[in-house]
Design an enzyme around this catalytic site. Structure first.
Site, PDB file in Angstrom:
ATOM      1  N   ILE A 138       0.833  -1.146   0.079  1.00  0.00           N
ATOM      2  CA  ILE A 138      -0.139  -0.062  -0.021  1.00  0.00           C
ATOM      3  C   ILE A 138       0.778   1.347   0.057  1.00  0.00           C
ATOM      4  CG2 ILE A 138      -1.695   1.236   1.431  1.00  0.00           C
ATOM      5  CD1 ILE A 138      -2.810  -1.364   2.336  1.00  0.00           C
TER       6      ILE A 138
ATOM      7  N   ASP B 285      14.049   3.200  10.898  1.00  0.00           N
ATOM      8  CA  ASP B 285      13.075   2.064  11.801  1.00  0.00           C
ATOM      9  C   ASP B 285      12.220   2.672  12.773  1.00  0.00           C
ATOM     10  OD1 ASP B 285      12.303   0.092  13.533  1.00  0.00           O
ATOM     11  OD2 ASP B 285      14.035  -0.858  13.493  1.00  0.00           O
TER      12      ASP B 285
ATOM     13  N   ARG C  45       4.660  12.217  16.513  1.00  0.00           N
ATOM     14  CA  ARG C  45       4.969  13.190  17.563  1.00  0.00           C
ATOM     15  C   ARG C  45       6.120  14.026  16.482  1.00  0.00           C
ATOM     16  NH1 ARG C  45      10.191  13.222  18.946  1.00  0.00           N
ATOM     17  NH2 ARG C  45      10.918  14.291  20.534  1.00  0.00           N
TER      18      ARG C  45
ATOM     19  N   TYR D 216      -1.676  -7.913  16.695  1.00  0.00           N
ATOM     20  CA  TYR D 216      -2.001  -7.142  15.644  1.00  0.00           C
ATOM     21  C   TYR D 216      -3.135  -6.426  16.019  1.00  0.00           C
ATOM     22  CZ  TYR D 216      -2.685  -5.760  10.752  1.00  0.00           C
ATOM     23  OH  TYR D 216      -2.636  -4.960   9.384  1.00  0.00           O
TER      24      TYR D 216
ATOM     25  N   LYS E  17      -3.655  -2.438  16.305  1.00  0.00           N
ATOM     26  CA  LYS E  17      -4.356  -1.721  15.239  1.00  0.00           C
ATOM     27  C   LYS E  17      -5.507  -0.821  16.162  1.00  0.00           C
ATOM     28  CE  LYS E  17      -2.085  -2.070  11.746  1.00  0.00           C
ATOM     29  NZ  LYS E  17      -1.085  -1.046  10.937  1.00  0.00           N
TER      30      LYS E  17
ATOM     31  N   THR F 234      -1.215  -7.594  -1.002  1.00  0.00           N
ATOM     32  CA  THR F 234       0.288  -6.927  -0.736  1.00  0.00           C
ATOM     33  C   THR F 234       1.210  -8.038  -0.496  1.00  0.00           C
ATOM     34  OG1 THR F 234       0.037  -6.450   1.656  1.00  0.00           O
ATOM     35  CG2 THR F 234      -0.964  -4.847   0.168  1.00  0.00           C
TER      36      THR F 234
HETATM   37  N1  NAD Z   1      -2.563  -5.768   3.466  1.00  0.00           N
HETATM   38  C1  NAD Z   1      -3.551  -5.729   4.026  1.00  0.00           C
HETATM   39  O1  NAD Z   1      -4.655  -6.679   3.735  1.00  0.00           O
HETATM   40  C2  NAD Z   1      -3.959  -4.674   5.280  1.00  0.00           C
HETATM   41  C3  NAD Z   1      -4.922  -4.689   6.027  1.00  0.00           C
HETATM   42  C4  NAD Z   1      -5.212  -3.625   6.828  1.00  0.00           C
HETATM   43  C5  NAD Z   1      -4.193  -3.157   7.313  1.00  0.00           C
HETATM   44  N2  NAD Z   1      -2.956  -3.078   6.545  1.00  0.00           N
HETATM   45  C6  NAD Z   1      -1.876  -2.180   7.065  1.00  0.00           C
HETATM   46  O2  NAD Z   1      -1.403  -1.247   5.997  1.00  0.00           O
HETATM   47  C7  NAD Z   1       0.207  -1.126   6.460  1.00  0.00           C
HETATM   48  C8  NAD Z   1       0.739  -1.280   4.922  1.00  0.00           C
HETATM   49  O3  NAD Z   1       0.720  -2.737   4.867  1.00  0.00           O
HETATM   50  P1  NAD Z   1       1.139  -3.662   3.531  1.00  0.00           P
HETATM   51  O4  NAD Z   1      -0.003  -4.657   3.512  1.00  0.00           O
HETATM   52  O5  NAD Z   1       1.248  -2.539   2.475  1.00  0.00           O
HETATM   53  O6  NAD Z   1       2.623  -4.476   3.800  1.00  0.00           O
HETATM   54  P2  NAD Z   1       3.847  -4.498   3.379  1.00  0.00           P
HETATM   55  O7  NAD Z   1       4.748  -5.710   4.107  1.00  0.00           O
HETATM   56  O8  NAD Z   1       3.600  -4.566   1.994  1.00  0.00           O
HETATM   57  O9  NAD Z   1       4.633  -3.195   3.684  1.00  0.00           O
HETATM   58  C9  NAD Z   1       5.006  -2.536   4.981  1.00  0.00           C
HETATM   59  C10 NAD Z   1       6.063  -1.839   4.846  1.00  0.00           C
HETATM   60  O10 NAD Z   1       6.418  -1.599   6.308  1.00  0.00           O
HETATM   61  C11 NAD Z   1       7.957  -1.625   6.149  1.00  0.00           C
HETATM   62  N3  NAD Z   1       8.402  -1.866   7.746  1.00  0.00           N
HETATM   63  C12 NAD Z   1       8.074  -3.034   8.523  1.00  0.00           C
HETATM   64  N4  NAD Z   1       8.785  -2.745   9.736  1.00  0.00           N
HETATM   65  C13 NAD Z   1       9.206  -1.548   9.593  1.00  0.00           C
HETATM   66  C14 NAD Z   1       9.899  -0.430  10.485  1.00  0.00           C
HETATM   67  N5  NAD Z   1      10.348  -0.953  11.754  1.00  0.00           N
HETATM   68  N6  NAD Z   1      10.255   0.644  10.245  1.00  0.00           N
HETATM   69  C15 NAD Z   1      10.031   1.204   8.858  1.00  0.00           C
HETATM   70  N7  NAD Z   1       9.286   0.346   8.145  1.00  0.00           N
HETATM   71  C16 NAD Z   1       9.047  -0.802   8.164  1.00  0.00           C
HETATM   72  C17 NAD Z   1       8.404  -2.946   5.354  1.00  0.00           C
HETATM   73  O11 NAD Z   1       9.441  -2.905   5.080  1.00  0.00           O
HETATM   74  C18 NAD Z   1       7.467  -2.649   4.356  1.00  0.00           C
HETATM   75  O12 NAD Z   1       7.868  -1.951   3.281  1.00  0.00           O
HETATM   76  C19 NAD Z   1       0.461  -1.909   7.313  1.00  0.00           C
HETATM   77  O13 NAD Z   1       0.355  -0.963   8.601  1.00  0.00           O
HETATM   78  C20 NAD Z   1      -0.740  -2.793   7.359  1.00  0.00           C
HETATM   79  O14 NAD Z   1      -0.943  -3.498   8.930  1.00  0.00           O
HETATM   80  C21 NAD Z   1      -2.692  -3.839   5.557  1.00  0.00           C
END
Ligand code: NAD
Length: 252
Positions: A18, A66, A129, A160, A164, A195
């Site tokens: 995303i 991070d 912040r 999780y 959230k 994703t």
């Molecule tokens: N994919 C879904 O179905 C879904 C549904 C609801 C919510 N979300 C939320 O949307 C957001 C994006 O999810 P996604 O599916 O694109 O996941 P993804 O795993 O494709 O991308 C997540 C990104 O976060 C980065 N990341 C992880 N830990 C980190 C840290 N400590 N510091 C900095 N970067 C860090 C990863 O390297 C990765 O690039 C997340 O917060 C996820 O919980 C996703």
């Protein structure tokens, strides 16, 4: 309606899923985007991808960050302001599922719980912040990644779900704290979106059916990016403290 010309927007988790779709859309709408992600390889690939698509754009800045570390986030936001000259928007998407296996509360792994909370919840706090400080004295818009797991319980995923739900609390508290200064803070609550995070989860936990949703399909990252771009832009100028479900009709 959505014009982000020369707006400076910081995106965590922008190297994948995303986040990457959001970065691409924001850049195409004229924004200057700073991507912070823990994966340097992911950042390099994202930058190469964007440069190819936009014929060598200079509108993207990347830095390894991070979100678990306050110092790391502060350094990234400071570098973003130095690069872009201001901070107009921020999208906090960095997130993890933790161990990709079912784990009930009766036998939960404390280290895994701490890991998930430190990325998904404390990470958002660190970002809020730093971003609110950088927007002090000017207007701005911040979007946080909540989830369908912010609104309902999901079994065998307590860390999780708790993290959230917490993101929603931080969103509402931040909206109250900085609204009078002209900064808006909202959350998005996606359902099942195709994703790398979801695919990895499916590999170990098995597929989650979408048959209970009205649209009966997974979402695409680009569909979530559309909502995020709206919330970052001035087109949503009277919206704050809100959480938008974007889940194909999970509960309708
Ligand atoms: N994919 C879904 O179905 C879904 C549904 C609801 C919510 N979300 C939320 O949307 C957001 C994006 O999810 P996604 O599916 O694109 O996941 P993804 O795993 O494709 O991308 C997540 C990104 O976060 C980065 N990341 C992880 N830990 C980190 C840290 N400590 N510091 C900095 N970067 C860090 C990863 O390297 C990765 O690039 C997340 O917060 C996820 O919980 C996703």
């Amino acid at each position: 309606m959505i014009n982000l010309q020369d707006k400076v927007v910081a995106v965590t988790g922008g190297a994948s899923g995303i986040g990457l779709a959001t970065v691409k859309l924001l850049v195409s709408l004229g924004a200057k985007v700073s991507i912070g992600d823990v994966s340097q390889a992911g950042l390099d690939a994202a930058k190469a991808d964007l440069e190819q698509a936009n014929a060598g754009t200079t509108n993207v800045f990347t830095k390894a960050v991070d979100v678990r570390s306050r110092e790391s986030v502060d350094a990234w936001i400071a570098a973003t302001v130095e690069w872009g000259g201001a901070l107009d928007g921020a999208v906090n998407l960095a997130g993890v599922v933790g161990k990709y296996e079912d784990r009930t509360m009766k036998d939960f792994d404390e280290d895994d719980f701490d890991f998930v909370m430190s990325v998904n919840l404390k990470g958002v706090l660190h970002c809020l912040r730093a971003e609110m400080n950088a927007m002090n004295g000017k207007t701005g818009s911040i979007v946080n990644a909540a989830s369908i797991s912010s609104l309902i319980g999901v079994g065998s995923d307590a860390a999780y779900v708790a993290s959230k739900h917490g993101v929603l609390g931080l969103t509402r508290a931040a909206a109250r704290e900085c609204g009078s200064g002209g900064v808006r803070v909202n959350a998005i609550a996606p359902g099942i979106v195709d994703t790398p995070m979801l695919r990895k989860s499916f590999e170990t936990r098995g597929e989650i059916s979408t048959s209970h949703t009205a649209l009966n399909r997974k979402g695409e990252p680009e569909e979530i990016a559309n909502l995020i771009a709206f919330l970052v832009s001035d087109a949503s100028s009277f919206i704050t403290g809100a959480c938008y479900s974007i889940d194909g009709g999970w509960n309708c």
